[in-house]
Enzyme design. Sequence first.
Site, short mmCIF file in Angstrom:
data_model
loop_
_atom_site.label_atom_id
_atom_site.label_comp_id
_atom_site.label_asym_id
_atom_site.label_seq_id
_atom_site.Cartn_x
_atom_site.Cartn_y
_atom_site.Cartn_z
CB CYS A 60 0.51 36.71 -11.52
SG CYS A 60 0.44 37.39 -13.19
CB CYS A 66 -3.62 41.98 -14.56
SG CYS A 66 -4.79 40.85 -15.35
CB CYS A 143 -1.93 34.15 -17.48
SG CYS A 143 -3.55 34.18 -16.68
CD GLN A 249 -19.53 24.91 -15.75
OE1 GLN A 249 -19.00 25.87 -15.18
NE2 GLN A 249 -20.84 24.71 -15.72
CG ASP A 344 -25.35 24.85 -15.03
OD1 ASP A 344 -25.20 25.89 -14.37
OD2 ASP A 344 -24.45 24.36 -15.75
CB CYS A 370 -22.43 31.10 -12.55
SG CYS A 370 -23.67 31.82 -13.64
#
Length: 412
Positions: A60, A66, A143, A249, A344, A370
């Site tokens: 990228c 970024c 991106c 997700q 979850d 996560c």
Amino acid sequence: MADFEALIDKVGFQGDGITAGGLIVPLTLPGERVLVHQGKERSELVEVMDASPQRVTPPCPHFSACGGCTLQHWDLDAYSAWKREVVEAQLRRGGLETEVLPGFTTPPQSRRRVGLHARKQGKHIQIGFKARRSWSLVPIEVCSISDPAIVAALPMLRQLAAPLFEHPKSAPILHVTASLTGLDIDISGVERTRTGGLSADARMQVAMTAGEADFARVTLGDDILYQARQPRVRFGKATVALPAGSFLQATPQAEAAMASLVTQAVAGAKKVADLFCGAGTFTFPLAETAVVYAADGAAPSVAALKAALASAPGLKTITPEVRDLFRRPMVAEEMKGFDAIVFDPPRAGAEAQAAEIARSTVARAVAVSCNPQTFVRDAKILVNAGFSLDRVTPIDQFLWSAHVELVGVFSR
């Protein structure tokens, strides 16, 4: 302070190179000799003098400026091995021993959810991501991680943001989701003016741009500014209408990998509880073989799950419930008759719920996390109650970032 040379020893949990003495140098790799500038708040890489053989050309053009990606300069195999090592290290810190399987790494151009920041510079609108550890905006034109549909829409998203600056303190964020029926944009960060929300003129401009771009929906909080089609996604055999701003997700590939791991872990179970179920990410795949009780505190998500039941005939019975599992977890007594529990939770983990699973007689549990740190905390509750942590699979759905997720499987 004069620039100086340093030798990078390892990559830390945040994705930065670290010397043996603990100096943090971003954008560096193990074994590299680098020239470093020590600023007031942090060190900065000046030059890579001896590059690692694992260093690659970032795909990228916005990389390093970024803040969205921090590790595009690392060979994918070595980078993926590091993510696995991060999970192993977190488990060791918590005193947990188990098999850590090779992880799943999501491919480039697969992120279906991004948060794009918009800023106004004079008459010009910029849209992009924040610089790392900064409030500054890095405007982007491409991106490497995002779904091509999102990248193609960047010019129209910039135009969509133009009417959102009626209040001088507004700093809009466009939460863009690529759904089966088109892009869904949920806007936050718009300050209310003295007269309330957006003016009629601003609303009209947003709607006109959305129509020209053929977006599916544009929302501002609970306010629908434009809708041509209901944004929809598929979970297993079900087609689900996404509530505005609801959890999803980040990539469909990682979602599929996690759903596969979850269903394999509970294979043979006749009755399963899916806790923190959202709109049914795992509920519908689980219901192909088991009766499912599904609970979540987000009422719109549970309503979307209920509404989608008719779209997937042939499933076992699903019983959805709106339930704050932090304040009112499913208790051990309610788990009688269940063969497995799937949970979850968000980043905060599920300490209270894990304590109830620990008290129960359920034979199997699967945690989708996560946040490895809160996973370790919750896993220790189960292990201390007699569960075995059988295996952990790292999930890398935030490609080229330091973030890593996992699926852990427990049994008595």
